[in-house]
Design a protein around this motif. Structure first.
Motif, mmCIF file in Angstrom:
data_model
loop_
_atom_site.group_PDB
_atom_site.id
_atom_site.type_symbol
_atom_site.label_atom_id
_atom_site.label_comp_id
_atom_site.label_asym_id
_atom_site.label_seq_id
_atom_site.Cartn_x
_atom_site.Cartn_y
_atom_site.Cartn_z
ATOM 1 N N CYS A 108 0.824 -1.214 0.000
ATOM 2 C CA CYS A 108 0.000 0.000 0.000
ATOM 3 C C CYS A 108 0.861 1.268 0.000
ATOM 4 O O CYS A 108 1.999 1.278 0.459
ATOM 5 C CB CYS A 108 -0.915 -0.010 1.229
ATOM 6 S SG CYS A 108 -2.140 1.313 1.212
ATOM 7 N N SER A 109 0.267 2.344 -0.485
ATOM 8 C CA SER A 109 0.926 3.654 -0.500
ATOM 9 C C SER A 109 0.776 4.337 0.865
ATOM 10 O O SER A 109 0.261 3.745 1.814
ATOM 11 C CB SER A 109 0.316 4.507 -1.604
ATOM 12 O OG SER A 109 -1.048 4.716 -1.321
ATOM 13 N N ASN A 110 1.185 5.607 0.939
ATOM 14 C CA ASN A 110 1.178 6.354 2.220
ATOM 15 C C ASN A 110 -0.227 6.535 2.780
ATOM 16 O O ASN A 110 -1.094 7.082 2.096
ATOM 17 C CB ASN A 110 1.776 7.750 2.016
ATOM 18 C CG ASN A 110 3.269 7.728 1.872
ATOM 19 O OD1 ASN A 110 3.802 7.096 0.958
ATOM 20 N ND2 ASN A 110 3.957 8.392 2.766
ATOM 21 N N ASN A 111 -0.415 6.113 4.003
ATOM 22 C CA ASN A 111 -1.697 6.295 4.704
ATOM 23 C C ASN A 111 -1.668 7.565 5.548
ATOM 24 O O ASN A 111 -0.621 7.969 6.027
ATOM 25 C CB ASN A 111 -1.948 5.133 5.667
ATOM 26 C CG ASN A 111 -2.376 3.843 4.993
ATOM 27 O OD1 ASN A 111 -3.191 3.124 5.518
ATOM 28 N ND2 ASN A 111 -1.843 3.543 3.831
ATOM 29 N N TYR A 112 -2.854 8.113 5.764
ATOM 30 C CA TYR A 112 -3.000 9.209 6.728
ATOM 31 C C TYR A 112 -4.400 9.116 7.312
ATOM 32 O O TYR A 112 -5.282 8.463 6.735
ATOM 33 C CB TYR A 112 -2.771 10.583 6.053
ATOM 34 C CG TYR A 112 -3.857 10.922 5.067
ATOM 35 C CD1 TYR A 112 -3.882 10.329 3.797
ATOM 36 C CD2 TYR A 112 -4.909 11.773 5.412
ATOM 37 C CE1 TYR A 112 -4.912 10.589 2.911
ATOM 38 C CE2 TYR A 112 -5.939 12.034 4.524
ATOM 39 C CZ TYR A 112 -5.929 11.440 3.274
ATOM 40 O OH TYR A 112 -6.958 11.679 2.403
ATOM 41 N N GLY A 113 -4.592 9.781 8.466
ATOM 42 C CA GLY A 113 -5.912 9.741 9.096
ATOM 43 C C GLY A 113 -5.746 9.783 10.609
ATOM 44 O O GLY A 113 -4.631 9.951 11.123
ATOM 45 N N GLU A 173 10.209 18.419 -3.040
ATOM 46 C CA GLU A 173 9.736 18.016 -4.378
ATOM 47 C C GLU A 173 9.333 16.539 -4.440
ATOM 48 O O GLU A 173 8.821 16.073 -5.449
ATOM 49 C CB GLU A 173 10.856 18.228 -5.417
ATOM 50 C CG GLU A 173 11.345 19.665 -5.531
ATOM 51 C CD GLU A 173 10.433 20.494 -6.410
ATOM 52 O OE1 GLU A 173 10.049 20.005 -7.469
ATOM 53 O OE2 GLU A 173 10.098 21.620 -5.993
ATOM 54 N N ASN A 174 9.635 15.782 -3.381
ATOM 55 C CA ASN A 174 9.340 14.332 -3.404
ATOM 56 C C ASN A 174 7.830 14.113 -3.453
ATOM 57 O O ASN A 174 7.070 14.881 -2.857
ATOM 58 C CB ASN A 174 9.930 13.662 -2.162
ATOM 59 C CG ASN A 174 11.408 13.951 -2.043
ATOM 60 O OD1 ASN A 174 11.780 15.108 -1.836
ATOM 61 N ND2 ASN A 174 12.232 12.956 -2.193
ATOM 62 N N ILE A 175 7.456 13.048 -4.148
ATOM 63 C CA ILE A 175 6.017 12.784 -4.373
ATOM 64 C C ILE A 175 5.592 11.512 -3.658
ATOM 65 O O ILE A 175 6.290 10.494 -3.708
ATOM 66 C CB ILE A 175 5.747 12.662 -5.890
ATOM 67 C CG1 ILE A 175 5.972 14.036 -6.538
ATOM 68 C CG2 ILE A 175 4.339 12.133 -6.169
ATOM 69 C CD1 ILE A 175 5.930 14.007 -8.057
ATOM 70 N N ARG A 176 4.454 11.585 -2.980
ATOM 71 C CA ARG A 176 3.867 10.420 -2.332
ATOM 72 C C ARG A 176 2.407 10.295 -2.786
ATOM 73 O O ARG A 176 1.772 11.293 -3.127
ATOM 74 C CB ARG A 176 3.912 10.556 -0.790
ATOM 75 C CG ARG A 176 5.331 10.583 -0.202
ATOM 76 C CD ARG A 176 6.000 9.240 -0.362
ATOM 77 N NE ARG A 176 7.354 9.172 0.187
ATOM 78 C CZ ARG A 176 8.474 9.412 -0.508
ATOM 79 N NH1 ARG A 176 8.406 9.784 -1.775
ATOM 80 N NH2 ARG A 176 9.666 9.269 0.062
ATOM 81 N N ASP A 177 1.903 9.048 -2.735
ATOM 82 C CA ASP A 177 0.540 8.743 -3.179
ATOM 83 C C ASP A 177 -0.276 8.483 -1.909
ATOM 84 O O ASP A 177 -0.054 7.478 -1.235
ATOM 85 C CB ASP A 177 0.633 7.497 -4.085
ATOM 86 C CG ASP A 177 -0.709 7.016 -4.598
ATOM 87 O OD1 ASP A 177 -1.753 7.536 -4.189
ATOM 88 O OD2 ASP A 177 -0.701 6.075 -5.424
ATOM 89 N N TRP A 178 -1.186 9.388 -1.557
ATOM 90 C CA TRP A 178 -1.815 9.353 -0.232
ATOM 91 C C TRP A 178 -3.161 8.641 -0.237
ATOM 92 O O TRP A 178 -3.978 8.839 -1.134
ATOM 93 C CB TRP A 178 -1.992 10.787 0.289
ATOM 94 C CG TRP A 178 -0.665 11.434 0.530
ATOM 95 C CD1 TRP A 178 0.026 12.250 -0.329
ATOM 96 C CD2 TRP A 178 0.165 11.284 1.694
ATOM 97 N NE1 TRP A 178 1.232 12.614 0.242
ATOM 98 C CE2 TRP A 178 1.343 12.041 1.481
ATOM 99 C CE3 TRP A 178 0.042 10.586 2.898
ATOM 100 C CZ2 TRP A 178 2.371 12.115 2.410
ATOM 101 C CZ3 TRP A 178 1.071 10.664 3.833
ATOM 102 C CH2 TRP A 178 2.219 11.431 3.583
ATOM 103 N N LEU A 179 -3.385 7.847 0.800
ATOM 104 C CA LEU A 179 -4.629 7.082 0.934
ATOM 105 C C LEU A 179 -5.165 7.246 2.362
ATOM 106 O O LEU A 179 -4.424 7.058 3.337
ATOM 107 C CB LEU A 179 -4.348 5.597 0.661
ATOM 108 C CG LEU A 179 -5.562 4.663 0.744
ATOM 109 C CD1 LEU A 179 -6.542 4.943 -0.401
ATOM 110 C CD2 LEU A 179 -5.137 3.200 0.702
#
Ligand code: NAD
Ligand code: DAU
Length: 359
Positions: free
Chosen positions: A194-199, A228-234
């Protein structure tokens, strides 16, 4: 035990061991399973490291189908006792050391929990499931095992592993062990990356809760490098729903990517956080708190997930986009200042100082 391309069917009564259930994602998964499946018994095994917090599960701790056990997944006797005593038929394995920066300063603890602990758990499952059917070992992993990917490409389930940090190397190793146990011992497994989680309930060492906390208390917002780094947030609830779906309907033996299709540059994300919080707090200048600090060593430039497999096979979709998820997350942190206050006093202060501003 039976591994192969068969659908994992719903079993009415089931004893499930969830590891790391007092942590951020684990607590959302435990709550979902305890409330949605009263016929299951959920055994939450957690060592309660700095990242584990039983407050996260206050609302379900008295449920009849929930049991908490404090312990270490690297303790093989404890695992064998648990499998035997509770006739465990399913494992959802989330326990891990999870923070990249900590893995840079202390790699061995990541090997101990993420590799040795995972292999202990695999051994217990192989031992107790020899003559059983309908068992499943579901291993929760990360997109970081794939390393960094350039625009416009996406990580698929067949992307080669190329971990760059001690954390991602330890998770990649654990994934390899899980697949090796499928091949060697026919252990029925599923892996998701899985990509980066938040919550809600995320420990404030990770970018989003750290910035929410610091904006609220008007402290500097440390941005590594140029941001500049890119993350994919879920949003974490969307991850918990995917885990629920894969545990019940995923194809045994398979790997699934999970991601939000929500790619953001760190600096753009932090500016968005500042503007939402300014609106909520009646302020106008939180962006002035941004400080560009020394970059993370080996900092992966971009993560981006192709989640077509779980979408096409099982119809999973993330429900919240980043703006909606951030609104909910910020509201939760503002309404739970005590939770944050207890975590951010004491040792956290020292860690935070060393980590971000004294290096
Ligand atoms: P977290 O750090 O919030 O929680 C980890 C939990 O594991 C804590 O409750 C901790 O006490 C427990 N734990 C640690 N070592 C243990 C041990 N030896 N024995 C028993 N329990 C132990 O982590 P998280 O962010 O909730 O991540 C959970 C899992 O999901 C991890 O495996 C992580 O690699 C994976 N993951 C996380 C993300 C993310 O963005 N946070 C994304 C993809 C995958
Ligand atoms: O991609 C999934 C992974 O996401 C999980 O496997 C990990 O467990 C989880 O910690 C997370 O890893 P990241 O390193 O991407 O998350 P973190 O919140 O630490 O950092 C997000 C981005 O923000 C990253 O590019 C580093 C940067 N950053 C982070 C912190 C803590 C900053 O610029 N400043 C900071 O203070």
């Amino acid at each position: 035990m039976a591994a192969g391309n068969i659908k994992n069917t719903i079993v009415l009564e089931r004893n499930i061991l969830i590891t790391g259930g007092a942590g951020f994602i684990g607590s959302h998964v435990v709550r979902k399973f305890v409330l949605k499946y009263p016929q299951y018994r959920i055994v939450n095994l957690d060592k309660l490291t700095y990242a584990g917090n039983l407050e996260n599960l206050k609302d379900v701790e008295k449920r009849d189908n929930y049991l908490f056990v404090k312990g270490d997944i690297a303790d093989s006797k404890l695992l064998h006792d648990l499998f035997q005593e509770y006739s465990i038929k399913g494992v959802i394995h989330l326990a891990a050391e999870s923070h990249v920066d900590r893995s840079i300063s202390d790699p061995l603890s990541f090997i101990q929990t993420n590799v040795v602990g995972t292999v202990n758990l695999l051994n217990a499952a192989v031992h107790y499931w020899q003559s059983q059917t309908d068992c499943l070992f579901y291993h929760i992993s990360t997109d970081e095992v794939y390393g960094s990917i350039a625009v416009p490409d996406l990580f698929t389930e067949t992307t080669s592993y190329d971990p760059k940090s001690p954390y991602s190397a330890s998770k990649a190793s654990s994934d390899h062990f899980v697949r090796a146990y499928k091949n060697t011992y026919k252990l029925p497994i599923i892996i998701s990356n899985c990509s980066n989680n938040y919550g809600p309930c995320q420990f404030p060492e990770k970018l989003i809760p750290l910035c929410i906390h610091n904006i609220h208390s008007e402290k500097p917002l440390p941005i590594y490098g140029k941001g500049e780094n890119i993350r994919d947030w879920l949003y974490v609830e969307d991850h918990a729903s995917a885990i629920d779906l894969l545990f019940h309907e995923g194809t045994v033996g398979e790997t699934y990517n999970i991601g939000g299709d929500n790619q953001w540059k760190n600096i753009t994300l932090v500016r968005l956080l500042c503007s939402i919080m300014d609106r909520k707090l009646g302020r106008s200048n939180s962006e002035n708190l941004i400080e560009f600090v020394k970059d993370r060593p080996g900092h992966d430039a971009r993560y981006a997930i192709d989640a077509c497999k779980i979408q096409n096979e099982l119809g999973w979709r993330p429900r919240l986009d980043l703006e909606e998820g951030l609104e909910k997350t910020i509201d939760w942190y503002l309404e739970n200042e005590d939770w944050l206050e207890r975590l951010t006093s004491g040792q956290y202060q020292q860690y935070y100082q060393e980590q971000y501003f004294n290096r």
